[in-house]
Design a protein around this motif. Structure first.
Motif, PDB file in Angstrom:
ATOM      1  N   THR A  12     -43.150 -29.067 -28.844  1.00  0.00           N
ATOM      2  CA  THR A  12     -43.889 -27.839 -28.560  1.00  0.00           C
ATOM      3  C   THR A  12     -44.781 -28.035 -27.339  1.00  0.00           C
ATOM      4  N   TYR A  13     -45.567 -27.030 -27.019  1.00  0.00           N
ATOM      5  CA  TYR A  13     -46.551 -27.136 -25.942  1.00  0.00           C
ATOM      6  C   TYR A  13     -47.903 -27.601 -26.460  1.00  0.00           C
ATOM      7  N   LYS A  14     -47.955 -27.986 -27.711  1.00  0.00           N
ATOM      8  CA  LYS A  14     -49.193 -28.489 -28.306  1.00  0.00           C
ATOM      9  C   LYS A  14     -49.258 -29.987 -28.047  1.00  0.00           C
ATOM     10  N   TYR A  15     -50.242 -30.430 -27.287  1.00  0.00           N
ATOM     11  CA  TYR A  15     -50.356 -31.823 -26.924  1.00  0.00           C
ATOM     12  C   TYR A  15     -51.345 -32.564 -27.817  1.00  0.00           C
TER      13      TYR A  15
ATOM     14  N   PHE B 225     -56.278 -23.742 -25.427  1.00  0.00           N
ATOM     15  CA  PHE B 225     -56.522 -24.736 -26.481  1.00  0.00           C
ATOM     16  C   PHE B 225     -58.023 -24.957 -26.674  1.00  0.00           C
TER      17      PHE B 225
ATOM     18  N   TYR C 284     -60.270 -28.149 -28.181  1.00  0.00           N
ATOM     19  CA  TYR C 284     -60.342 -29.509 -28.710  1.00  0.00           C
ATOM     20  C   TYR C 284     -61.807 -29.836 -29.004  1.00  0.00           C
TER      21      TYR C 284
ATOM     22  N   ASN D  47     -46.511 -28.108 -17.922  1.00  0.00           N
ATOM     23  CA  ASN D  47     -47.475 -27.913 -19.004  1.00  0.00           C
ATOM     24  C   ASN D  47     -48.673 -28.829 -18.871  1.00  0.00           C
TER      25      ASN D  47
END
Lengths: 111, 114
Positions: A96-99, B33, B35, B101
């Motif tokens: 996925t694009y989730k790192y 995102f 974090y 990405n």
């Protein structure tokens, strides 16, 4: 779940010495990225490796992606005080694009 | 220059308060995102979003929620702040269309909950 571990957690070196940090994933990665975070700063992208066994260089920094695409390393030759910071590896979760980020290696360079 | 801007650099809140952390990016990125960064634990993903009004849980979503009403803005909400949410919060964005990405981070928001 997927985990990305880095060793060592901390490293102090004398200026001019070499430094290596290792990154290990619990699963195969499609690619791996490396980031650097200076003290008081935010992570900044350094490089991405995609192919099995790939080696890339940026001046004194050498990045390697393992043959099995589950580990990677960053080697700095002849460290300088400007290399101080925390180095993170990051890999995508299940394509996925989730790192997912590693725990980081904090480098201190003593002049 | 590509930018991710976090609204507050430092915040001090009391236990039980509702906290909003705002993040805006000007790169037209699809992915955003949140974090949190704690010593020895690296960066842990709280939530992420692929598109407007879409959100997915990361590894540590408990105690947090998010909102993405516009493409450029991704908000992190602590409904009732607790002391174990004292941390550095980092917002990031990335483009799906660029292929690599690469994550671009904001400067971070350091939250202290008393």
């Amino acid at each position: 779940g997927q985990q990305v571990m880095q060793i060592p957690q901390y490293q102090h070196v004398q200026e001019g010495e070499d430094f290596t940090t290792y990154c290990n994933s619990s699963t195969t990665l499609s690619n791996i990225q490396w980031y650097k975070q200076r003290p008081g700063g935010h992570p900044v992208f350094l490089i991405q490796l995609v192919k099995s066994g790939e080696v890339k260089k940026q001046k004194r920094l050498t990045f390697q992606f393992g043959e099995a695409k589950k580990n990677s390393s960053l080697h700095i030759t002849a460290t300088q005080t400007t290399d101080v910071g925390t180095y993170f590896c990051a890999g995508p979760f299940s394509g996925t694009y989730k790192y997912i980020f590693g725990t980081g290696t904090r480098l201190k360079v003593l002049a | 220059d590509v930018k991710v801007t976090q609204s507050s650099r430092y915040l001090v809140k009391r236990t039980g308060e509702k906290v909003f952390l705002e993040c805006v990016q000007d790169m037209d990125h699809e992915n955003m995102f949140w974090y949190r960064q704690d010593p020895g634990l690296g960066l842990r993903l709280i939530y992420f979003s692929y598109d407007v009004k879409m959100k997915e849980k990361g590894d540590i979503p408990e105690g947090y929620s998010v909102s993405r009403e516009k493409k450029e803005r991704f908000s992190l909400i602590l409904e009732s702040a607790s002391t174990n949410q004292t941390s550095m919060y980092l917002c990031a964005s990335s483009s799906r269309t660029s292929g690599a990405n690469v994550l671009t981070f904001g400067a971070g928001s350091r939250l202290t909950v008393l």
